[in-house]
Design a protein around this motif. Structure first.
Motif, PDB file in Angstrom:
ATOM      1  N   LEU A  88       0.869  -1.178   0.000  1.00  0.00           N
ATOM      2  CA  LEU A  88       0.000   0.000   0.000  1.00  0.00           C
ATOM      3  C   LEU A  88       0.902   1.223   0.000  1.00  0.00           C
ATOM      4  O   LEU A  88       1.843   1.306   0.797  1.00  0.00           O
ATOM      5  CB  LEU A  88      -0.878   0.049   1.253  1.00  0.00           C
ATOM      6  N   VAL A  89       0.617   2.183  -0.872  1.00  0.00           N
ATOM      7  CA  VAL A  89       1.359   3.440  -0.905  1.00  0.00           C
ATOM      8  C   VAL A  89       0.343   4.568  -0.929  1.00  0.00           C
ATOM      9  O   VAL A  89      -0.582   4.564  -1.746  1.00  0.00           O
ATOM     10  CB  VAL A  89       2.286   3.541  -2.140  1.00  0.00           C
ATOM     11  N   GLU A  90       0.492   5.494  -0.019  1.00  0.00           N
ATOM     12  CA  GLU A  90      -0.352   6.696   0.008  1.00  0.00           C
ATOM     13  C   GLU A  90       0.561   7.905  -0.010  1.00  0.00           C
ATOM     14  O   GLU A  90       1.451   8.028   0.835  1.00  0.00           O
ATOM     15  CB  GLU A  90      -1.239   6.717   1.249  1.00  0.00           C
ATOM     16  N   LEU A  91       0.345   8.776  -0.990  1.00  0.00           N
ATOM     17  CA  LEU A  91       1.189   9.945  -1.169  1.00  0.00           C
ATOM     18  C   LEU A  91       0.342  11.202  -1.208  1.00  0.00           C
ATOM     19  O   LEU A  91      -0.691  11.244  -1.878  1.00  0.00           O
ATOM     20  CB  LEU A  91       1.977   9.827  -2.489  1.00  0.00           C
ATOM     21  N   SER A  92       0.785  12.207  -0.498  1.00  0.00           N
ATOM     22  CA  SER A  92       0.229  13.552  -0.598  1.00  0.00           C
ATOM     23  C   SER A  92       1.357  14.426  -1.123  1.00  0.00           C
ATOM     24  O   SER A  92       2.295  14.746  -0.392  1.00  0.00           O
ATOM     25  CB  SER A  92      -0.251  14.040   0.770  1.00  0.00           C
ATOM     26  N   TYR A  93       1.270  14.765  -2.415  1.00  0.00           N
ATOM     27  CA  TYR A  93       2.309  15.553  -3.068  1.00  0.00           C
ATOM     28  C   TYR A  93       1.729  16.931  -3.350  1.00  0.00           C
ATOM     29  O   TYR A  93       0.646  17.047  -3.925  1.00  0.00           O
ATOM     30  CB  TYR A  93       2.751  14.872  -4.368  1.00  0.00           C
ATOM     31  N   CYS A  94       2.432  17.965  -2.920  1.00  0.00           N
ATOM     32  CA  CYS A  94       1.881  19.318  -2.982  1.00  0.00           C
ATOM     33  C   CYS A  94       2.775  20.269  -3.763  1.00  0.00           C
ATOM     34  O   CYS A  94       3.971  20.035  -3.920  1.00  0.00           O
ATOM     35  CB  CYS A  94       1.701  19.886  -1.574  1.00  0.00           C
ATOM     36  N   GLY A  95       2.144  21.332  -4.187  1.00  0.00           N
ATOM     37  CA  GLY A  95       2.869  22.419  -4.825  1.00  0.00           C
ATOM     38  C   GLY A  95       2.277  23.737  -4.367  1.00  0.00           C
ATOM     39  O   GLY A  95       1.068  23.846  -4.161  1.00  0.00           O
ATOM     40  N   LEU A  96       3.137  24.712  -4.168  1.00  0.00           N
ATOM     41  CA  LEU A  96       2.656  26.060  -3.890  1.00  0.00           C
ATOM     42  C   LEU A  96       2.557  26.777  -5.228  1.00  0.00           C
ATOM     43  O   LEU A  96       3.520  26.833  -5.989  1.00  0.00           O
ATOM     44  CB  LEU A  96       3.608  26.807  -2.958  1.00  0.00           C
ATOM     45  N   VAL A  97       1.370  27.305  -5.488  1.00  0.00           N
ATOM     46  CA  VAL A  97       1.071  27.964  -6.757  1.00  0.00           C
ATOM     47  C   VAL A  97       0.840  29.442  -6.494  1.00  0.00           C
ATOM     48  O   VAL A  97       0.043  29.796  -5.624  1.00  0.00           O
ATOM     49  CB  VAL A  97      -0.189  27.333  -7.403  1.00  0.00           C
ATOM     50  N   GLY A  98       1.539  30.266  -7.235  1.00  0.00           N
ATOM     51  CA  GLY A  98       1.320  31.704  -7.155  1.00  0.00           C
ATOM     52  C   GLY A  98       0.432  32.142  -8.302  1.00  0.00           C
ATOM     53  O   GLY A  98       0.632  31.736  -9.451  1.00  0.00           O
ATOM     54  N   MET A  99      -0.585  32.945  -8.001  1.00  0.00           N
ATOM     55  CA  MET A  99      -1.497  33.470  -9.028  1.00  0.00           C
ATOM     56  C   MET A  99      -1.800  34.921  -8.728  1.00  0.00           C
ATOM     57  O   MET A  99      -2.015  35.289  -7.574  1.00  0.00           O
ATOM     58  CB  MET A  99      -2.802  32.674  -9.055  1.00  0.00           C
ATOM     59  N   ARG A 100      -1.812  35.710  -9.810  1.00  0.00           N
ATOM     60  CA  ARG A 100      -2.100  37.131  -9.652  1.00  0.00           C
ATOM     61  C   ARG A 100      -2.909  37.599 -10.860  1.00  0.00           C
ATOM     62  O   ARG A 100      -2.581  37.271 -11.992  1.00  0.00           O
ATOM     63  CB  ARG A 100      -0.776  37.898  -9.569  1.00  0.00           C
TER      64      ARG A 100
END
Length: 172
Positions: A88-100
């Motif tokens: 079993l593999v559980e991954l939470s992969y995130c990115g910080l996104v800048g928007m303007r």
């Protein structure tokens, strides 16, 4: 010498430091949470049956501040056979996104379609490495068309909203 109407004159008429053009991009990316389980080792390495893979995806976005959102790509993979669970593999992969200066509908599409498309190859590598580190051949997930999934989900929500709007009002 610059004359009236030249480009230099036009640039000088802009407010100093004005940044009103639409912009969106990935600031950074990271593993937020990773869980790898090999619950039936070492017996699972002797199993001969072909395991069934169950792969689940979930995309979420949370506002960090006025111009930054965290996009979270959750991937859960389970490999199960007749004799039990191999891994079993559980991954939470995130990115910080800048928007303007993006209209809301474009910002929503960027958060739920474009950002996951950018993050996926890196999350895919983390999953492959985790499965390999658990003692199995690396699992290479198939590419995902996040834009098509996003459009499909938006069409489904629109259809559900139309059906709800057209439903007759209940009796009181």
């Amino acid at each position: 010498m610059a004359e009236e109407g030249d480009v230099l004159t036009d640039l000088n008429s802009l407010p100093n430091g004005a940044d009103n053009e639409p912009a969106a991009g990935l600031i950074t990316q990271y593993v937020k949470d990773l869980s790898v389980e090999n619950p039936n080792a070492p017996q699972s390495f002797q199993w001969q049956d072909q395991p069934q893979l169950d792969v689940q995806f979930n995309i979420g976005a949370e506002q960090v501040n006025e111009e930054i959102h965290e996009v979270e790509l959750k991937i859960a993979v389970a490999s199960k056979g007749e004799e039990g669970t191999a891994f079993l593999v559980e991954l939470s992969y995130c990115g910080l996104v800048g928007m303007r200066n993006l209209p809301d509908e474009q910002a929503h599409a960027f958060l739920y379609a474009e950002a996951p498309r950018i993050l996926f190859p890196f999350a895919r590598r983390v999953i492959a490495d985790a499965v390999r580190d658990a003692g199995f051949p690396p699992l290479m997930l198939e590419p995902i068309d996040f834009n098509a999934l996003y459009l499909q989900q938006m069409q489904q929500r629109f259809a559900e909203q139309q059906a709800a709007d057209e439903a007759p009002a209940g009796e009181a």
